[in-house]
Design an enzyme around this catalytic site. Sequence first.
Site, PDB file in Angstrom:
ATOM      1  CE1 TYR A  32      46.084  45.125  56.807  1.00  0.00           C
ATOM      2  CE2 TYR A  32      47.298  45.832  54.859  1.00  0.00           C
ATOM      3  CZ  TYR A  32      46.138  45.363  55.436  1.00  0.00           C
ATOM      4  OH  TYR A  32      45.027  45.133  54.671  1.00  0.00           O
ATOM      5  CG  HIS A  38      31.092  42.403  53.563  1.00  0.00           C
ATOM      6  ND1 HIS A  38      32.289  41.850  53.968  1.00  0.00           N
ATOM      7  CD2 HIS A  38      31.427  43.558  52.913  1.00  0.00           C
ATOM      8  CE1 HIS A  38      33.289  42.624  53.571  1.00  0.00           C
ATOM      9  NE2 HIS A  38      32.788  43.666  52.922  1.00  0.00           N
ATOM     10  CD  GLU A  39      29.222  46.118  51.193  1.00  0.00           C
ATOM     11  OE1 GLU A  39      29.711  47.140  51.718  1.00  0.00           O
ATOM     12  OE2 GLU A  39      29.862  45.384  50.415  1.00  0.00           O
ATOM     13  CG  HIS A  90      32.125  47.971  55.396  1.00  0.00           C
ATOM     14  ND1 HIS A  90      33.447  47.895  55.751  1.00  0.00           N
ATOM     15  CD2 HIS A  90      31.995  47.192  54.285  1.00  0.00           C
ATOM     16  CE1 HIS A  90      34.102  47.108  54.894  1.00  0.00           C
ATOM     17  NE2 HIS A  90      33.227  46.663  53.985  1.00  0.00           N
ATOM     18  CD  GLU A 110      36.410  45.385  53.310  1.00  0.00           C
ATOM     19  OE1 GLU A 110      35.313  44.802  53.178  1.00  0.00           O
ATOM     20  OE2 GLU A 110      36.611  46.556  52.922  1.00  0.00           O
ATOM     21  CG  HIS A 159      38.501  45.470  44.578  1.00  0.00           C
ATOM     22  ND1 HIS A 159      37.558  44.572  44.122  1.00  0.00           N
ATOM     23  CD2 HIS A 159      38.075  45.881  45.801  1.00  0.00           C
ATOM     24  CE1 HIS A 159      36.614  44.431  45.037  1.00  0.00           C
ATOM     25  NE2 HIS A 159      36.890  45.210  46.060  1.00  0.00           N
ATOM     26  NE  ARG A 174      40.917  47.689  51.880  1.00  0.00           N
ATOM     27  CZ  ARG A 174      40.529  48.912  51.557  1.00  0.00           C
ATOM     28  NH1 ARG A 174      39.300  49.128  51.155  1.00  0.00           N
ATOM     29  NH2 ARG A 174      41.378  49.918  51.634  1.00  0.00           N
ATOM     30  CD  GLU A 232      66.546  17.140  -8.134  1.00  0.00           C
ATOM     31  OE1 GLU A 232      66.019  17.063  -7.009  1.00  0.00           O
ATOM     32  OE2 GLU A 232      65.877  17.154  -9.200  1.00  0.00           O
TER      33      GLU A 232
HETATM   34 ZN   LIG Z   1      33.658  45.528  52.324  1.00  0.00          ZN
END
Ligand SMILES: [Zn+2]
Length: 1029
Positions: free
Chosen positions: A240, A409-410, A413, A437, A541, A550, A1024
């Site tokens: 980043y 999603h995949e 990539h 991502e 992860h 990410r 006691e």
């Molecule tokens: Zn991914």
Amino acid sequence: MVSNFVWGVLLVLLFSTVCSRSALVRPREVDVRAGEPRNTVQAFQRYIRLVYQPQAEDVIYNDQEASWAYNINITGYNEELMIAASEETALFDQETAQYVRSSFSNIDFSSNMTLERLYDKLVLLGDANLNSTDFSELQEVQTRMQRIYNTAKICRNPSIHADDVLSKCPKDQQLSLEPDVSQILATSRNETLLRHVWKSWRDATGKKMHGDYQRYVELKNKASSMDGYADTGAAWRSTYVDTYTNYTDQMFLDEAEAIWQQLKPLYEQLHAYIRHKLKEQYPTVKALSNTNSPIPAHLLGNMWAQTWGNLQEFTRPHPEKQSLDVTEAMVEQNYTADTMFRKSDDFFATLGLIRMPQKFWDKSMIERPADNSTKVVCHASAWDFYNRQDFRIKQCTEVTMEDFLTVHHEMGHVEYYLQYKDLEVPFRRGANDGFHEAVGDTLALSVQTPAHLKSLGLLMADFDINDPDLERNSLYSTALDKIAFLPFGYLMDKYRYDIFSGKIKPEQYNSKWWEHLVEYQGICSPVKRSDSDFDPGSKYHIPAGVPYMRYFVSFILQFQFHKAMCQEAGYTGPLHRCDVSAPELGDGGKRAGALLAKTLKMGSSQPWTQAISAITNGNSSRMDAGPLLEFFTPMQQWLTQKNAELGITPGWSKEPECSEETAFQAWLNLHNNESSVVKSAEMFATWAYQTNITKANELAMLEASNVAAAFAKRKTEEMLGLFPNPDEITDPLLRRAYEKLSKLGDAALSPEDFARLGAIRTEMEQVYSVAKVCNDTSIGIDMERCPQHQQMALSPEITDILHSSRDPEELLYYWSAWRDATGKKMRSNFTEYVGLKNKAAVADGYKDNAEAWRAPYVEPSYNYTDADFLEDADRLWNQMKPLYQQLHAYIRYKLWELYGNKTVPSLNGPIPAHLLSNQWAQTWVGLLDFTEPFPGKPQLDVTQEMQKQGWTARRMFNVSEEFFTDLGLIGMPEEFWKISMIEKPSDREVVCHASAEDFYDGIHFGIKQCTAVTMSDLLTVHHEMGHVE
Ligand SMILES: [Zn+2]
């Protein structure tokens, strides 16, 4: 560990058979053509194109293949090959970096920034910095953690612990994370099962990798510091950072935090609403009855509570209307994994993006292998083999809407891979990790609009996409995935940054993890946690060492991308309704696709800020939560209004545990405070009565004891109702408290029986305490006829006579008159008392009151039973008996000598009880004067000496206290002397029986004793005082 020997063999194997690596030409062997100057931009470019690039593609390809082979078939052999291949890559990277540094470090890159980025990337080595020993160890540690995670199994049967799955759990009850365990989390509403599965998964994974993780952190930091980073957290964040645009590490951290703060109010509204709905669903879960509680982590439909989409069934805003989950429709329409992938590919093509190549379809693994014996890494992933031809996805796809979105999603990539495949190898990365991502998710935002799902035929024809209720259900379901995820996406690496920087120490791994979870997610653990657990390791992860920030970045970016693409497509409506592929946008979809493609093609060759600038047509160059908030504006308004209507306050207390045990601990603390007040009042009332026997005091005492009994009964019933399952209380101390409190004692009786028992006891005690015998034998115990000065009480008069008189007639008179004055008068009371005590004991689960009395000696945690105790007591007595018999025979003889045959008729028989110097023959000290072995020598009974020296009760108590303080024990507090009654008062009747009392207020402790100045009483004072100590 792979031994060195095997290691050597493996390497040979690798070179000779597995690949054609022998042909690999190392950089140092192929130099640029002789005579050419090295340190020029042109020479560097040529080296990249002609030498580095082909070799890197080859090395990485082999590495990826080995890794792939392992991922789709987890075996020891494949694991070793995979480690060897990554060693080979590391070696290549090292040699490349050395060569680049030594050959091109003096180039002036000012005319070509991109080339300088390339140079910078090539000289960074990451793990390859490590020497071969460290590198191998890191590989092994990582592989071991991943193997634990990937092969973990738990048992469906809640009584079987994760450690015993292989030995005790039937095969058909053994569960893998995918799909079994995830399925249970998603669909079961059985709280006990959910808790079991939630805990077992953590026992089977994280708990087993704590030590490895610590070593992993050390080695990763070592490697990162060799690249010049402060630690691995800084290395991870470098994606980043951009020195070319002065975007620093700190700027990234600050922006991420600011974005989270901006999103938090929306998350809190959703959290509060869900908590309310869960309370309706799980009315018996105690944590949820607290309106301010974090949410128990096992109830959110996901193993890590990271997305809550599975809860929409019972939480959606309009339950009477359809939900947007199209899973059922997919199943009905016979969707397969292949259908899902083909539809996703079609969507990419609609936008003019690149279709998946044939090789993709040939080589991907899109379903869990039918062969059950093959272990695979099911966690979905997309692979670039770096040869510009081979791209694959590995996913154990289930036919669900959630997985349908994951496919997108995949595939996002892979689309990225395809777009940038012709760049230099180091640039074949996302602009930053978050970009990669975001791609597929961005497109999925269009796919999951009701309009688009309807166009796919997955929503019924009568589904009215303009119905505001249906739309709210739809947006709500998106919020359950996207908004619920934000804090998790953020905290995963905030936590790991602190681990890598050393701010979190290994012994704090788990407690700090939970601090993060409760702080950001507002969730709490449903079972007791400790630092021997390692719950972070239950998330893929962590053992896999994949950075997670990410995903947080991606969740921000995807809405920025979505908005930019919708604008490019010419869409003008509310953002959440935008489908960039909608036919009414004409070729708008293609334009949006082209905009995306343009950005993806840049790979990481340009600073990511410029990539944002590219996709937003120059409107922005920063992360911006604005589009996300815009997308969810209608949802945020609805949630805020709904929560206000329900009177729910968003937010939560920072209590990381909401286990039964924690709840019980809290209950117990409260109970301690309340019960000491009640008990204290009872003790004061009892004391007042015992030190001053009056009718009024008696009534006050009985009243106080009724109150205390009713309180105990109410509290025990409350406890048993709130915590019906004591097995969830595992802390031994708490468990003991629970067991003790679950026994009510006398309070188990009905109020009538209880009152009767109290009255009987008081009556018997009173008879005993005020009993007197007249010293006129003709009067006996008829006290009305006995003049005041002739009335003898047990203490001190009768006791003294029994102790010192040697007149058998007198002894017999007092012995038998005392029995007439006491026991004889309570015979029927005692019978009733036995009945009531047994009744109470049976209500507490004992056989009879005797067993209840023995209960304090029984210890289930050591398997010490009631029978054991009885046996022990018996054994001890038999052990002592011969000694007692010797003493008994000797005393009998001495008594016979003194009193003769008439009083002691037999030298073999029992001893007449009245001769033994004690009303109950329980101690025989009074016989010392004529029985001691050496008469005439000084006696150990110092009574006479004490009396001669004028000892008082107070002196006896002072001497006793001094003995305690000389040993370093606590002296009697001031209140002790104020409240205690150490002498028999002459102005009132009291219970003389010596006793020590705790008044349960932490301040008052007292002894009451009608102390006589005797050695025996001096010992009693110590006795006691021992209680008070
Ligand atoms: Zn991914």
